[in-house]
Design an enzyme around this catalytic site. Structure first.
Site, PDB file in Angstrom:
ATOM      1  N   CYS A  76       2.346  -1.585   2.003  1.00  0.00           N
ATOM      2  CA  CYS A  76       1.735  -0.383   2.565  1.00  0.00           C
ATOM      3  C   CYS A  76       1.322   0.474   1.377  1.00  0.00           C
ATOM      4  CB  CYS A  76       2.769   0.347   3.417  1.00  0.00           C
ATOM      5  SG  CYS A  76       2.242   1.948   4.031  1.00  0.00           S
ATOM      6  N   GLU A 161      -4.544   0.118  14.975  1.00  0.00           N
ATOM      7  CA  GLU A 161      -3.268   0.113  15.714  1.00  0.00           C
ATOM      8  C   GLU A 161      -3.508   0.097  17.228  1.00  0.00           C
ATOM      9  OE1 GLU A 161       0.249   0.504  14.713  1.00  0.00           O
ATOM     10  OE2 GLU A 161      -0.384  -0.157  12.732  1.00  0.00           O
ATOM     11  N   CYS A 195      -5.806   0.006   1.990  1.00  0.00           N
ATOM     12  CA  CYS A 195      -4.886   0.171   3.121  1.00  0.00           C
ATOM     13  C   CYS A 195      -4.781  -1.190   3.782  1.00  0.00           C
ATOM     14  CB  CYS A 195      -5.427   1.201   4.107  1.00  0.00           C
ATOM     15  SG  CYS A 195      -4.485   1.262   5.650  1.00  0.00           S
ATOM     16  N   HIS A 197      -4.227  -2.136   6.668  1.00  0.00           N
ATOM     17  CA  HIS A 197      -4.858  -2.308   7.990  1.00  0.00           C
ATOM     18  C   HIS A 197      -6.339  -2.687   7.877  1.00  0.00           C
ATOM     19  CE1 HIS A 197      -1.327  -0.150   9.381  1.00  0.00           C
ATOM     20  NE2 HIS A 197      -1.715  -0.278  10.629  1.00  0.00           N
TER      21      HIS A 197
HETATM   22  N1  DGL Z   1      -1.174   0.260   6.253  1.00  0.00           N
HETATM   23  C1  DGL Z   1      -0.732   1.414   5.536  1.00  0.00           C
HETATM   24  C2  DGL Z   1      -1.362   1.441   4.151  1.00  0.00           C
HETATM   25  O1  DGL Z   1      -1.550   0.428   3.568  1.00  0.00           O
HETATM   26  C3  DGL Z   1      -0.964   2.751   6.147  1.00  0.00           C
HETATM   27  C4  DGL Z   1      -0.964   2.913   7.572  1.00  0.00           C
HETATM   28  C5  DGL Z   1      -0.445   4.262   7.972  1.00  0.00           C
HETATM   29  O2  DGL Z   1      -1.141   5.280   7.848  1.00  0.00           O
HETATM   30  O3  DGL Z   1       0.693   4.269   8.401  1.00  0.00           O
HETATM   31  O4  DGL Z   1      -1.656   2.456   3.604  1.00  0.00           O
END
Ligand code: DGL
Length: 278
Positions: A76, A161, A195, A197
């Site tokens: 993350c 999400e 990120c 995601h």
């Molecule tokens: N997937 C997370 C990242 O790599 C962030 C997602 C979130 O905002 O919780 O930053």
């Protein structure tokens, strides 16, 4: 404090995004055991303060250590940007100096040197990652000749999400940030998906940018970097179990996790719900 050695590799994310990293790591190194922890009940971390992201991440890391993990990847960017250093410097020596917690920002930045010709880089990330300046600072250290432009994309994680990223409404938000960053620096030739995601938005992103721009998703680079780390650290490699087993833990409902995980992974997942509020 945490007795069991050897143990699995832990992979942590605020939600599902880290599965894009987990998938590449497991494909590259299928022999190891893994535990994935998604703090889905408290996602997104992106808009949260430094202190809250640190507290949540510390609780999750402690839980993974309690489960026997020897090495944890913060899959993350937000947690890597806001919590990694404090955990490495303050918590780890207190918990167990022989275990390790690694992030995803450094291995991503390391590959930029080979990828960019113009030396103009664009970083796309959550508000937390972008405001922490972690990418800019890391790039300045490794490649002082590079020009970095950053763009926070606060709607992108909720779109993923909520499984709405393929809808026509999503296009507006995806395009808006791409247009903005490319207008800010038209010389950008490499866009970093900062990120975990964002790889799910890959097809859409490619649709909205000129073909020559390289889009960098982190999974393969983080997996290669971990493999390299284990080769350089046989003492850690020896602490890892190799039963090819993967377990999943979520702070949200098991059904929700199992259903959403199928967007990210080919195999069905066996998941258990846990609480980690400390
Ligand atoms: N997937 C997370 C990242 O790599 C962030 C997602 C979130 O905002 O919780 O930053």
């Amino acid at each position: 404090m945490f007795a069991q050695v050897p143990g699995p590799i832990g992979i942590f994310d605020s939600g599902y995004g880290g599965l894009t990293i987990f998938d590449k790591i497991r494909k590259r190194m299928p022999a190891y055991d893994y535990i994935y922890l998604g703090d889905n009940a408290r996602t997104p971390y992106g808009p949260r303060s430094f202190d809250v992201v640190y507290q949540f991440t510390r609780q999750a890391v402690e839980r993974l250590f309690e489960e026997g993990c020897q090495l944890i990847i913060l899959a993350c960017n937000t947690a890597s940007a806001k919590a990694l250093r404090t955990i490495q410097q303050q918590d780890l020596p207190r918990w167990d100096a022989d275990r390790r917690v690694l992030g995803v920002i450094r291995p991503t930045v390391e590959v930029l040197g080979e990828l960019s010709r113009t030396r103009h880089i664009g970083i796309l990330g959550t508000t937390g990652t972008i405001s922490s300046q972690s990418y800019t600072l890391e790039i300045e250290k490794l490649f002082p000749d590079m020009t970095v432009t950053s763009e926070a994309c606060p709607m992108w994680v909720p779109l993923v999400e909520n499984n709405e990223y393929d809808s026509p409404g999503a296009d507006y938000f995806i395009r808006k940030h791409l247009d903005h960053i490319l207008a800010a620096d038209p010389q950008i030739d490499t866009l970093v998906l900062g990120c975990t995601h964002y790889p799910l938005l890959w097809d859409k992103i490619k649709q909205f940018i000129p073909q020559h721009i390289h889009v960098l998703a982190q999974g393969e680079y983080v997996a290669a970097s971990l493999e390299n780390y284990l080769m350089r650290h046989p003492e850690m490699e020896a602490r890892l179990t190799k039963g090819s087993q993967s377990r999943f833990m979520t702070t949200e409902s098991e059904e929700k996790f199992a259903e959403a995980a199928s967007l990210f992974l080919q195999d069905p997942v066996e998941v258990s719900q846990i609480t980690i509020e400390g």
